[in-house]
Design an enzyme around this catalytic site. Sequence first.
Site, short mmCIF file in Angstrom:
data_model
loop_
_atom_site.label_atom_id
_atom_site.label_comp_id
_atom_site.label_asym_id
_atom_site.label_seq_id
_atom_site.Cartn_x
_atom_site.Cartn_y
_atom_site.Cartn_z
N GLY A 10 0.82 -1.20 0.00
CA GLY A 10 0.00 0.00 0.00
C GLY A 10 0.86 1.25 0.00
N GLY A 12 -0.41 4.57 0.35
CA GLY A 12 -1.07 5.76 0.87
C GLY A 12 -0.16 6.47 1.87
CB ALA A 14 -0.19 4.46 6.77
N GLY A 15 1.73 4.05 4.34
CA GLY A 15 2.77 3.27 3.69
C GLY A 15 3.96 4.11 3.27
CG PHE A 113 -12.79 18.75 11.31
CD1 PHE A 113 -12.82 19.76 10.38
CD2 PHE A 113 -12.62 17.45 10.85
CE1 PHE A 113 -12.71 19.50 9.02
CE2 PHE A 113 -12.50 17.17 9.50
CZ PHE A 113 -12.54 18.20 8.58
CD GLN A 227 -16.23 8.20 11.04
OE1 GLN A 227 -15.45 8.69 10.23
NE2 GLN A 227 -16.15 8.40 12.34
CG HIS A 229 -18.36 11.60 6.22
ND1 HIS A 229 -19.08 12.74 5.95
CD2 HIS A 229 -17.13 12.01 6.61
CE1 HIS A 229 -18.32 13.80 6.15
NE2 HIS A 229 -17.13 13.39 6.55
CG LEU A 239 -15.66 13.12 2.11
CD1 LEU A 239 -16.54 12.67 3.28
CD2 LEU A 239 -14.18 12.91 2.45
CB THR A 241 -14.57 18.07 3.46
OG1 THR A 241 -13.87 18.27 4.71
CG2 THR A 241 -14.94 19.44 2.91
CD GLU A 242 -16.36 16.31 10.87
OE1 GLU A 242 -15.90 16.67 11.96
OE2 GLU A 242 -16.55 15.13 10.56
NE ARG A 273 -16.05 12.74 10.18
CZ ARG A 273 -14.97 12.54 9.43
NH1 ARG A 273 -14.53 11.30 9.23
NH2 ARG A 273 -14.33 13.55 8.89
CG HIS A 337 -15.86 8.33 5.69
ND1 HIS A 337 -15.40 8.80 4.48
CD2 HIS A 337 -15.13 8.97 6.64
CE1 HIS A 337 -14.43 9.69 4.68
NE2 HIS A 337 -14.24 9.81 5.98
NE ARG A 372 -11.47 8.41 10.62
CZ ARG A 372 -11.71 9.53 9.94
NH1 ARG A 372 -11.27 10.70 10.40
NH2 ARG A 372 -12.40 9.50 8.81
CG LEU A 378 -5.71 13.10 6.34
CD1 LEU A 378 -5.75 14.52 5.80
CD2 LEU A 378 -5.25 12.14 5.26
#
Length: 563
Positions: A10, A12, A14-15, A113, A227, A229, A239, A241-242, A273, A337, A372, A378
């Site tokens: 992966g 993204g 994290a990877g 948020f 979750q 959203h 999506l 966004t919040e 959420r 989400h 979450r 992120l």
Amino acid sequence: MKSHDLIIVGAGLAGMRAALEGVKNKIDVAIVTKIHPLRSHSCAAQGGVNAAIDERDSRDSHAYDTVKGSDYLGDEDAIELMAQTAPEAILEMDRMGCPFSRLDDGSIAQRPFGGASFDRTCYAADRTGQVMLHTLWEQLVKAGVEVYEECQVLRLVTDADKKVSGVVVYDIKTGDLFPLKAKGVLMGTGGYGRVYLHSTNATSNTGDGMAMSLRAGAPLADMEFVQFHPTGLLTSGILVTEGARGEGGYLINAQGERFMSKYAPNKKELASRDVVSRAEQTEILEGRGENGAIFLDLRHLGAKKILEKLPQIRQLTIDLEGVDPIHKPIPVRPTTHYSMGGIRTDKYGASPLPGLFSAGEAACVSVHGANRLGGNSLLDAVVFGKLTGEAACEYVSTAKQGDFPMSALEQVRQQIQELIERENWGLRPIELHARMAAVMNAYVGVYRDGDGLKTAVEQLPKLRKDYKLIHIDDKSKSFNVDLLRALELGFLIDLAECIIKGAAARFESRGAHSRTDYKDRDDENWRKHTLANWDEDQEQIALSYEEVRTVGKEAYTPKERVY
């Protein structure tokens, strides 16, 4: 056979962040990704990333908000670690050149948020995940990290001692299978949103890393906590966004009434959420929606603010819903989400399976518990991408390479060959996927109950039986998407069973798991993590439980969540 010290599955946030730690520690690290790294789903995160960088804010406050937001199921040591290291993680991204939006004095801009007691969400207009992903990609290119692009990992391989020894990889470009040996594997494969009919997730979000780790012997945790959203576009599920509510947007019903004050009198649209999604679903179920949706109203923000702060949202709603939010409210509904569950790890990303690590949405550290907070995903990815990368590098620096059983490669080869040669029994992968996803939407959604969950459990054997009957039309080798979707469907069915059985066995309502027949949170009996393991003998999921990790702070004592 080609080998690396550490393979990251992966590409993204994290990877990528973990891979940079490999470079720093002079480890032979490689990334395997089924899509181009810049198409990784981290780029779809819009609204921002949390960090207490304002001197009026505090890391302790961020930790408390996260514990509360998790409905007291998050592991407190991991939450504190994330909140305490968040400012450094974001300022590091800033030094790498991440183009965050700025205040007039040049400091990083932050917006409100949901569920937060301070405006601590750093952002780059409404493209925050995209700019963070591009920033890390620049660093990987500069460092020369090897990337196996458009290559799908299909099997996590262990040796005779049940230690990770590598992966089996399918080259999407050529149709070839090949083995990759490694001392350690880090799963950064993201979530599984496509297990549901409607999702904010890309079609590539099929939970591959979770499912492969499960079959290899690693437990998954808290999979029942999915979750929804509050603001997915009605037609596409894309999506919104919040951050749109953080900038002052209202939620209104079909009568034009702003309704969140009934459900969260203090925070209103910026409650957590799970609270907002349940409020919306209640409005819809009680007849105050329109075509299964309520509306996000941005008109009062004015054209200038929308064009400056939410330009992508405006373009998406015009293109996908035919609505210009400058002039009309946007039809939205609760949409699948994010997965709070994932591969169970300690706070440094190590799983109970030796040599297996995980970070980001694929992992359950658990900093999100039962729900979450927006802006923490992120952050989770970059904080635990770094920390897990460090831990994995330390592990592989002393570990010995285990034997790679070539039988694993042959088993995957036979699976693919059997799928390609299978007779046409009249059932295509897309049809079985739609049936599975319909079960998930109907019985394991925002609201759940015992009868519905029982029905969902009863569908599982039929789904598994029918999976053995699916056929694919495309028999080619190069870019065979039909084959990929069939293989991914197998992963999704495993994960659907984890979600359904975990939800059916949890006799309470907590965070995103809301049962109409058990409406209260039960801390005495259910403040614990659900663990899902693969039972090879029974060929099904078996559940067990694990206590929440606490640090003994009075402030974290469970109490009723009020927003």
